[in-house]
Design an enzyme around this catalytic site. Structure first.
Site, PDB file in Angstrom:
ATOM      1  N   ASP A 159       0.861  -1.194   0.000  1.00  0.00           N
ATOM      2  CA  ASP A 159       0.000   0.000   0.000  1.00  0.00           C
ATOM      3  C   ASP A 159       0.892   1.236   0.000  1.00  0.00           C
ATOM      4  O   ASP A 159       2.019   1.202   0.490  1.00  0.00           O
ATOM      5  CB  ASP A 159      -0.923   0.006   1.232  1.00  0.00           C
ATOM      6  CG  ASP A 159      -2.200   0.805   0.969  1.00  0.00           C
ATOM      7  OD1 ASP A 159      -3.290   0.201   0.911  1.00  0.00           O
ATOM      8  OD2 ASP A 159      -2.102   2.057   0.800  1.00  0.00           O
ATOM      9  N   THR A 200     -11.386   2.408  -6.686  1.00  0.00           N
ATOM     10  CA  THR A 200     -11.819   2.934  -7.995  1.00  0.00           C
ATOM     11  C   THR A 200     -13.004   3.867  -7.745  1.00  0.00           C
ATOM     12  O   THR A 200     -14.147   3.513  -8.049  1.00  0.00           O
ATOM     13  CB  THR A 200     -12.230   1.780  -8.949  1.00  0.00           C
ATOM     14  OG1 THR A 200     -13.148   0.918  -8.255  1.00  0.00           O
ATOM     15  CG2 THR A 200     -11.054   0.975  -9.402  1.00  0.00           C
ATOM     16  N   LYS A 207     -19.884  -7.287 -12.228  1.00  0.00           N
ATOM     17  CA  LYS A 207     -20.027  -6.635 -10.923  1.00  0.00           C
ATOM     18  C   LYS A 207     -20.968  -5.426 -11.019  1.00  0.00           C
ATOM     19  O   LYS A 207     -21.765  -5.155 -10.109  1.00  0.00           O
ATOM     20  CB  LYS A 207     -18.632  -6.219 -10.436  1.00  0.00           C
ATOM     21  CG  LYS A 207     -18.580  -5.509  -9.117  1.00  0.00           C
ATOM     22  CD  LYS A 207     -18.973  -6.423  -7.965  1.00  0.00           C
ATOM     23  CE  LYS A 207     -19.271  -5.615  -6.742  1.00  0.00           C
ATOM     24  NZ  LYS A 207     -18.310  -5.624  -5.727  1.00  0.00           N
ATOM     25  N   ASN A 217     -24.444  -5.087  -8.951  1.00  0.00           N
ATOM     26  CA  ASN A 217     -24.715  -4.010  -7.997  1.00  0.00           C
ATOM     27  C   ASN A 217     -25.864  -3.114  -8.446  1.00  0.00           C
ATOM     28  O   ASN A 217     -26.632  -2.614  -7.618  1.00  0.00           O
ATOM     29  CB  ASN A 217     -23.448  -3.184  -7.756  1.00  0.00           C
ATOM     30  CG  ASN A 217     -22.616  -3.795  -6.636  1.00  0.00           C
ATOM     31  OD1 ASN A 217     -23.040  -4.757  -5.989  1.00  0.00           O
ATOM     32  ND2 ASN A 217     -21.437  -3.263  -6.390  1.00  0.00           N
ATOM     33  N   HIS A 227     -28.898  -4.926  -7.439  1.00  0.00           N
ATOM     34  CA  HIS A 227     -29.132  -4.832  -5.990  1.00  0.00           C
ATOM     35  C   HIS A 227     -29.773  -3.481  -5.652  1.00  0.00           C
ATOM     36  O   HIS A 227     -30.707  -3.401  -4.846  1.00  0.00           O
ATOM     37  CB  HIS A 227     -27.822  -5.020  -5.216  1.00  0.00           C
ATOM     38  CG  HIS A 227     -27.173  -6.340  -5.492  1.00  0.00           C
ATOM     39  ND1 HIS A 227     -25.861  -6.604  -5.215  1.00  0.00           N
ATOM     40  CD2 HIS A 227     -27.653  -7.474  -6.063  1.00  0.00           C
ATOM     41  CE1 HIS A 227     -25.560  -7.839  -5.589  1.00  0.00           C
ATOM     42  NE2 HIS A 227     -26.638  -8.374  -6.110  1.00  0.00           N
ATOM     43  N   GLY A 287     -45.436  -7.619 -23.137  1.00  0.00           N
ATOM     44  CA  GLY A 287     -46.765  -7.204 -23.606  1.00  0.00           C
ATOM     45  C   GLY A 287     -47.806  -8.114 -22.992  1.00  0.00           C
ATOM     46  O   GLY A 287     -47.597  -8.663 -21.910  1.00  0.00           O
ATOM     47  N   CYS A 301     -51.811  -8.648 -19.221  1.00  0.00           N
ATOM     48  CA  CYS A 301     -51.640  -8.463 -17.770  1.00  0.00           C
ATOM     49  C   CYS A 301     -50.533  -7.488 -17.379  1.00  0.00           C
ATOM     50  O   CYS A 301     -50.774  -6.543 -16.632  1.00  0.00           O
ATOM     51  CB  CYS A 301     -51.377  -9.806 -17.107  1.00  0.00           C
ATOM     52  SG  CYS A 301     -52.785 -10.897 -17.249  1.00  0.00           S
TER      53      CYS A 301
HETATM   54  N1  NAD Z   1     -15.598  -2.142  -0.083  1.00  0.00           N
HETATM   55  C1  NAD Z   1     -16.365  -3.094  -0.589  1.00  0.00           C
HETATM   56  O1  NAD Z   1     -17.316  -3.570   0.022  1.00  0.00           O
HETATM   57  C2  NAD Z   1     -16.049  -3.645  -1.948  1.00  0.00           C
HETATM   58  C3  NAD Z   1     -16.602  -4.867  -2.321  1.00  0.00           C
HETATM   59  C4  NAD Z   1     -16.274  -5.404  -3.570  1.00  0.00           C
HETATM   60  C5  NAD Z   1     -15.458  -4.695  -4.433  1.00  0.00           C
HETATM   61  N2  NAD Z   1     -14.977  -3.495  -4.059  1.00  0.00           N
HETATM   62  C6  NAD Z   1     -14.086  -2.801  -5.006  1.00  0.00           C
HETATM   63  O2  NAD Z   1     -12.756  -3.117  -4.631  1.00  0.00           O
HETATM   64  C7  NAD Z   1     -11.896  -1.990  -4.840  1.00  0.00           C
HETATM   65  C8  NAD Z   1     -11.245  -1.591  -3.538  1.00  0.00           C
HETATM   66  O3  NAD Z   1     -12.246  -1.191  -2.637  1.00  0.00           O
HETATM   67  P1  NAD Z   1     -11.933  -0.935  -1.109  1.00  0.00           P
HETATM   68  O4  NAD Z   1     -13.229  -0.627  -0.456  1.00  0.00           O
HETATM   69  O5  NAD Z   1     -11.100  -2.047  -0.583  1.00  0.00           O
HETATM   70  O6  NAD Z   1     -11.035   0.406  -1.220  1.00  0.00           O
HETATM   71  P2  NAD Z   1     -10.290   1.195  -0.061  1.00  0.00           P
HETATM   72  O7  NAD Z   1     -10.388   2.631  -0.398  1.00  0.00           O
HETATM   73  O8  NAD Z   1     -10.773   0.720   1.275  1.00  0.00           O
HETATM   74  O9  NAD Z   1      -8.782   0.709  -0.213  1.00  0.00           O
HETATM   75  C9  NAD Z   1      -7.983   0.997  -1.315  1.00  0.00           C
HETATM   76  C10 NAD Z   1      -6.548   0.958  -0.872  1.00  0.00           C
HETATM   77  O10 NAD Z   1      -5.727   1.082  -2.029  1.00  0.00           O
HETATM   78  C11 NAD Z   1      -4.583   1.834  -1.623  1.00  0.00           C
HETATM   79  N3  NAD Z   1      -3.870   2.305  -2.805  1.00  0.00           N
HETATM   80  C12 NAD Z   1      -4.196   3.343  -3.621  1.00  0.00           C
HETATM   81  N4  NAD Z   1      -3.296   3.462  -4.598  1.00  0.00           N
HETATM   82  C13 NAD Z   1      -2.383   2.489  -4.436  1.00  0.00           C
HETATM   83  C14 NAD Z   1      -1.225   2.085  -5.121  1.00  0.00           C
HETATM   84  N5  NAD Z   1      -0.808   2.733  -6.217  1.00  0.00           N
HETATM   85  N6  NAD Z   1      -0.531   1.029  -4.665  1.00  0.00           N
HETATM   86  C15 NAD Z   1      -0.936   0.370  -3.565  1.00  0.00           C
HETATM   87  N7  NAD Z   1      -2.031   0.711  -2.848  1.00  0.00           N
HETATM   88  C16 NAD Z   1      -2.740   1.758  -3.280  1.00  0.00           C
HETATM   89  C17 NAD Z   1      -5.144   2.906  -0.719  1.00  0.00           C
HETATM   90  O11 NAD Z   1      -4.154   3.489   0.090  1.00  0.00           O
HETATM   91  C18 NAD Z   1      -6.153   2.087   0.077  1.00  0.00           C
HETATM   92  O12 NAD Z   1      -5.590   1.534   1.238  1.00  0.00           O
HETATM   93  C19 NAD Z   1     -12.792  -0.923  -5.452  1.00  0.00           C
HETATM   94  O13 NAD Z   1     -12.737  -1.039  -6.857  1.00  0.00           O
HETATM   95  C20 NAD Z   1     -14.168  -1.286  -4.970  1.00  0.00           C
HETATM   96  O14 NAD Z   1     -15.181  -0.798  -5.830  1.00  0.00           O
HETATM   97  C21 NAD Z   1     -15.224  -2.951  -2.832  1.00  0.00           C
END
Ligand code: NAD
Length: 435
Positions: free
Chosen positions: A30, A86, A209, A213, A216, A264, A267
């Site tokens: 990270d 993202t 995905k 979502n 949902h 269509g 009903c």
């Molecule tokens: N949170 C959820 O419930 C969930 C569920 C399924 C999918 N997702 C998807 O998964 C992805 C991550 O979500 P999240 O909630 O874990 O995000 P988050 O914001 O909790 O974590 C992202 C992490 O990535 C790190 N990061 C950013 N740039 C980086 C880099 N260049 N190198 C290394 N680390 C870096 C950030 O410091 C952060 O710790 C997203 O695309 C999200 O849509 C999230």
């Protein structure tokens, strides 16, 4: 297996702990030093049921570590899973800058690595991202996709609040890629999970995905609008929706989930209109329910536009009733399409083996007399002749067997399929309505 995880947020932290618990050695990466420090002390970066013990145990057993150094992570692992954020941009677009920056870092680190490396995108990304990430890695590493590395799409379906449970019990694990051995290797990471692993096309894996979502969100808003109507009428919405959910044939099932032509019949249009009007009469706005009918009309327009784009005016429609196996023409979307075509000056011939004018009675007869008063002049009982005489064929009934007509069909300007007859898909002049 030695695996690196990029991004130690929700998805990354849960994946790190759960994969370690399944016997893998995981290096977390990270840009946030604080998160890296937490993992190296055996503490999770998030608050989530069961994750404390999982991370603590994995750390004690030496199965996890974390770093800010991309080179270290890439050199010590054979698979890298991208779990970075993202978010949405202020304009509502997807901000993929974290994904691209991670891909640049991985690419630069791969310059010095000789062995094959698998990059897995676990973050939620739009179709096309896998390809772009591959290009970024190739450019930064000077290596070749397919020979030195590959990129696999593997969306995560967990929900916050039940993330560990969801990780271990997904409905399905989806993996998209173009490298057989890499797909098999990534599939093997999930072999301890009690769920089917579906290997599919990259873009399908990227899109699914978003489809999940969005559905949902639709479920929630649909139930809320029903709830609002129920409240206005002093009806218990929870009792209504639990009865709704007991129907596993038509309601909570795969029924009606096939992209195709408009709905269509006597009903669905009537009862939807009834519910929307009930809401309106009670001073309620029901944007979801109210947008269903316009969406259905849009599907009819799409069908007409494909005919229009063919540039030809001689059309044969196979199937007129609102569904096959019936002669019910009431509110059939094909009757609407016929009406539009006639109104626009097309020469239309209709074949429907169940529709015989002499046998139509009651409301069905009255409806068609009103909508298509000259139906008798349009109906043909010789399908071969009808196809032969037309330039454009519209197929609206799934039970149409094209086998005897294939050589005739392939000479037509266009064969427009509204219902997905698989046998037609190989025709060179084929166009599906929404596939
Ligand atoms: N949170 C959820 O419930 C969930 C569920 C399924 C999918 N997702 C998807 O998964 C992805 C991550 O979500 P999240 O909630 O874990 O995000 P988050 O914001 O909790 O974590 C992202 C992490 O990535 C790190 N990061 C950013 N740039 C980086 C880099 N260049 N190198 C290394 N680390 C870096 C950030 O410091 C952060 O710790 C997203 O695309 C999200 O849509 C999230």
């Amino acid at each position: 297996m030695n695996i690196s995880i990029f991004g130690l947020g929700y998805v990354g932290c849960v994946s790190l702990g759960c994969l370690a618990q399944n016997g893998h050695h995981i290096t977390g990466v990270d840009v946030n030093k604080f998160k890296v420090g937490l993992i190296n002390k055996g503490q999770p970066t998030i608050l989530e049921k069961d994750i404390d013990q999982i991370i603590h145990k994995a750390h004690k057993e030496g199965k996890i570590n974390a770093t800010t150094c991309v080179d270290e992570a890439i050199n010590n692992t054979e698979i890298s899973i991208i779990c970075v954020g993202t978010p949405s941009s202020p304009q509502g677009h997807l901000d993929l800058s974290y994904i691209y920056r991670t891909a640049e870092g991985i690419g630069q680190a791969l310059r010095e690595k000789d062995s094959f490396h698998i990059v897995v995108i676990r973050s939620t990304v739009l179709p096309g991202t896998n390809h772009k990430v591959g290009e970024i890695i190739a450019e930064n590493s000077q290596k070749i996709r397919g020979k030195d590395f590959t990129v696999i799409s593997n969306p995560e379906f967990l929900r916050e609040g039940s993330a560990v449970k969801d990780y271990y019990h997904p409905a399905v694990t989806v993996i998209g890629g173009d490298h057989k051995e890499a797909l098999e290797k990534v599939a093997s990471i999930y072999e301890q999970l009690d769920a089917p692993v579906e290997i599919t096309d990259i873009k399908i894996a990227e899109l699914i995905k978003y489809v999940n979502n969005s559905f949902h969100a639709l479920k929630i808003t649909f139930a809320n609008e029903v709830g609002n109507i129920c409240k206005a009428l002093n009806i218990d919405s929870h009792k209504v929706m639990s009865l709704f959910c007991m129907d596993k044939h038509l309601n909570i099932s795969s029924t009606y989930f096939k992209p195709g032509y408009a709905y269509g019949g006597s009903c669905l249009p009537k009862d939807l209109k009834g519910l929307v009007t009930l809401g309106h009469d009670n001073y309620l706005t029901t944007p979801v329910l109210s947008s269903i009918s316009p969406s259905n009309e849009n599907q009819k327009k799409r069908a007409y536009t494909i005919v229009e784009n063919s540039g030809k005016k001689n059309v044969c429609m196979i199937g007129l009733s609102f569904k096959e196996g019936t002669d019910d023409l009431r509110y059939s979307p094909s009757v609407d399409l016929s009406e539009t075509l006639i109104g626009k000056g097309y020469h239309l011939t209709i074949f429907d083996k169940n529709v015989q004018l002499s046998k139509l009675i009651g409301a069905n007869e009255a409806y068609i007399n009103d909508k298509l008063p000259h139906l008798s002049e349009l109906l043909s009982n010789d399908l071969g002749q009808a196809i032969n005489d037309a330039d454009v064929i519209i197929v609206n009934h799934k039970n149409f067997d094209p086998t005897p007509y294939i050589s005739l069909l392939e000479k037509k300007t266009k064969v427009i399929d509204l219902v997905r007859v698989d046998q037609l898909k190989e025709l060179p002049n084929y166009e599906g309505l929404c596939w």
